[in-house]
Design a protein around this motif. Structure first.
Motif, PDB file in Angstrom:
ATOM      1  N   THR A 121      11.876 -27.727   9.026  1.00 47.58           N
ATOM      2  CA  THR A 121      11.544 -26.892   7.871  1.00 47.58           C
ATOM      3  C   THR A 121      10.286 -27.426   7.219  1.00 47.58           C
ATOM      4  O   THR A 121      10.206 -28.613   6.872  1.00 47.58           O
ATOM      5  CB  THR A 121      12.683 -26.882   6.843  1.00 47.58           C
ATOM      6  N   ARG A 127       9.670 -22.435   5.203  1.00 47.93           N
ATOM      7  CA  ARG A 127       9.843 -21.658   6.414  1.00 47.93           C
ATOM      8  C   ARG A 127      10.166 -22.557   7.604  1.00 47.93           C
ATOM      9  O   ARG A 127       9.756 -23.715   7.648  1.00 47.93           O
ATOM     10  CB  ARG A 127       8.565 -20.870   6.738  1.00 47.93           C
ATOM     11  N   PRO A 128      10.893 -22.038   8.600  1.00 45.78           N
ATOM     12  CA  PRO A 128      11.165 -22.833   9.796  1.00 45.78           C
ATOM     13  C   PRO A 128       9.904 -22.999  10.642  1.00 45.78           C
ATOM     14  O   PRO A 128       9.038 -22.118  10.679  1.00 45.78           O
ATOM     15  CB  PRO A 128      12.221 -22.009  10.539  1.00 45.78           C
ATOM     16  N   SER A 170      16.353 -24.049   6.895  1.00 44.78           N
ATOM     17  CA  SER A 170      15.690 -22.753   7.017  1.00 44.78           C
ATOM     18  C   SER A 170      16.196 -21.900   8.174  1.00 44.78           C
ATOM     19  O   SER A 170      16.168 -20.668   8.094  1.00 44.78           O
ATOM     20  CB  SER A 170      14.177 -22.945   7.163  1.00 44.78           C
ATOM     21  N   LEU A 217      11.487 -25.247  -0.702  1.00 42.25           N
ATOM     22  CA  LEU A 217      12.566 -25.948  -0.012  1.00 42.25           C
ATOM     23  C   LEU A 217      13.834 -25.951  -0.868  1.00 42.25           C
ATOM     24  O   LEU A 217      14.940 -25.733  -0.353  1.00 42.25           O
ATOM     25  CB  LEU A 217      12.152 -27.383   0.319  1.00 42.25           C
ATOM     26  N   ASP A 220      15.534 -22.775  -0.483  1.00 39.52           N
ATOM     27  CA  ASP A 220      16.280 -22.751   0.783  1.00 39.52           C
ATOM     28  C   ASP A 220      17.645 -23.406   0.633  1.00 39.52           C
ATOM     29  O   ASP A 220      18.660 -22.887   1.105  1.00 39.52           O
ATOM     30  CB  ASP A 220      15.500 -23.494   1.879  1.00 39.52           C
TER      31      ASP A 220
END
Length: 294
Positions: A121, A127-128, A170, A217, A220
């Protein structure tokens, strides 16, 4: 029109020491020669750290080094967290063990035609990030480490100017990623039973403070349980349609993230082996039925 072989993929979720279930499954696959059926594999967190051994074809390595070093303070302890910033001390776990004490077979890994991806992540975007390891280098080991670096309990990992943490934040089950990559038949290896429902993480208050520099993050992590449950629902939908093959434990594995008892590790590993042995005929049937696409 001539038939062609469909691309076959293996998707492995994480789960800390629940990953020993994954290790048991993979060892049986290798013993039966079924690992060669996969064109590609993708692992998240423990699915990457343990799962990479399928490409190096090292049967028994994962359970061996876990049971051998689990009582070493560098291999998962509060002492390690408070003195190094990582629950699992990075130098020992990602360099001393695989390069010295229980060598990872890099040569075999690199020779294998299987593509291997690990998921991290990006802490800035939330985002991944999917990293393909073609020829294993120390930089690749850093991506594997990042994939398994749990927020709050690990230091962020910087690679080429980008900063990463646990891929599970993610994309905990990267099934759709492999679908988008063109894998037409996919085996999904989970470490939770079918009735598992993820709840909001207890460490969120600490995460909001310690990771306040990374608001995406933190978002997430706040929504992680929601997205995880959505992904498992999608897995069940695809499984019921016969589009994918799922291997999961029959019940909760009941093992802690910092398990220190080799007997408990062997129990979970044995559950993985037993589960896979019972599913061998069904898996072979799935591979045969879905083995060719016109």
């Amino acid at each position: 029109m001539a038939e062609r072989k469909a691309k076959t993929g293996l998707v492995m979720e994480g789960g800390a020491m629940r990953g020993l279930f994954t290790a048991g499954v993979l060892d049986v696959l290798m013993e039966e020669g079924l690992d060669r059926a996969f064109d590609g594999a993708v692992g998240v967190s423990a699915g990457a750290t343990f799962g990479c051994n399928i490409k190096s074809r090292q049967i028994g390595r994962t359970v061996r080094y876990n049971t051998t070093y689990c009582r070493d303070w560098r291999y998962g302890s509060w002492r390690s967290l408070f003195t190094t910033g990582d629950l699992y001390e990075a130098e020992f776990c990602y360099y001393t063990i695989p390069y010295e004490l229980d060598p990872f077979d890099i040569e075999t890994f690199n020779r294998s035609p299987m593509k291997f991806y690990c998921v991290c992540t990006d802490v800035m975007t939330g985002r991944p990030f999917y990293h393909c390891i073609s020829e294993f280098t120390r930089k690749d080991m850093e991506y594997v480490r990042a994939s398994a670096s749990m927020p709050v309990f690990s230091r962020p990992v910087e690679i080429d100017g980008r900063v990463f943490l646990d891929g599970g934040a993610s994309d905990p089950i990267p099934l759709t990623y492999f679908e988008h990559k063109g894998y037409e038949k996919i085996v999904v290896l989970l470490t939770q039973p079918m009735d598992y429902v993820k709840e909001k993480a207890s460490y969120l208050p600490a995460a909001r403070i310690l990771l306040r520099s990374y608001p995406n993050l933190v978002r997430d992590l706040e929504e992680r349980h929601i997205h995880y449950n959505e992904r498992t629902a999608y897995v069940r939908k695809k499984e019921e349609a016969g589009d994918i093959f799922v291997i999961r434990p029959p019940e909760a594995l009941q093992i802690g993230s910092m398990e220190k008892d080799p007997a408990q590790m062997l129990r979970v590993y044995g559950t993985g082996r037993d589960t896979m042995k019972k599913r061998l005929d069904a898996l072979r049937a799935y591979l045969a039925e879905k083995g060719r696409s016109k």
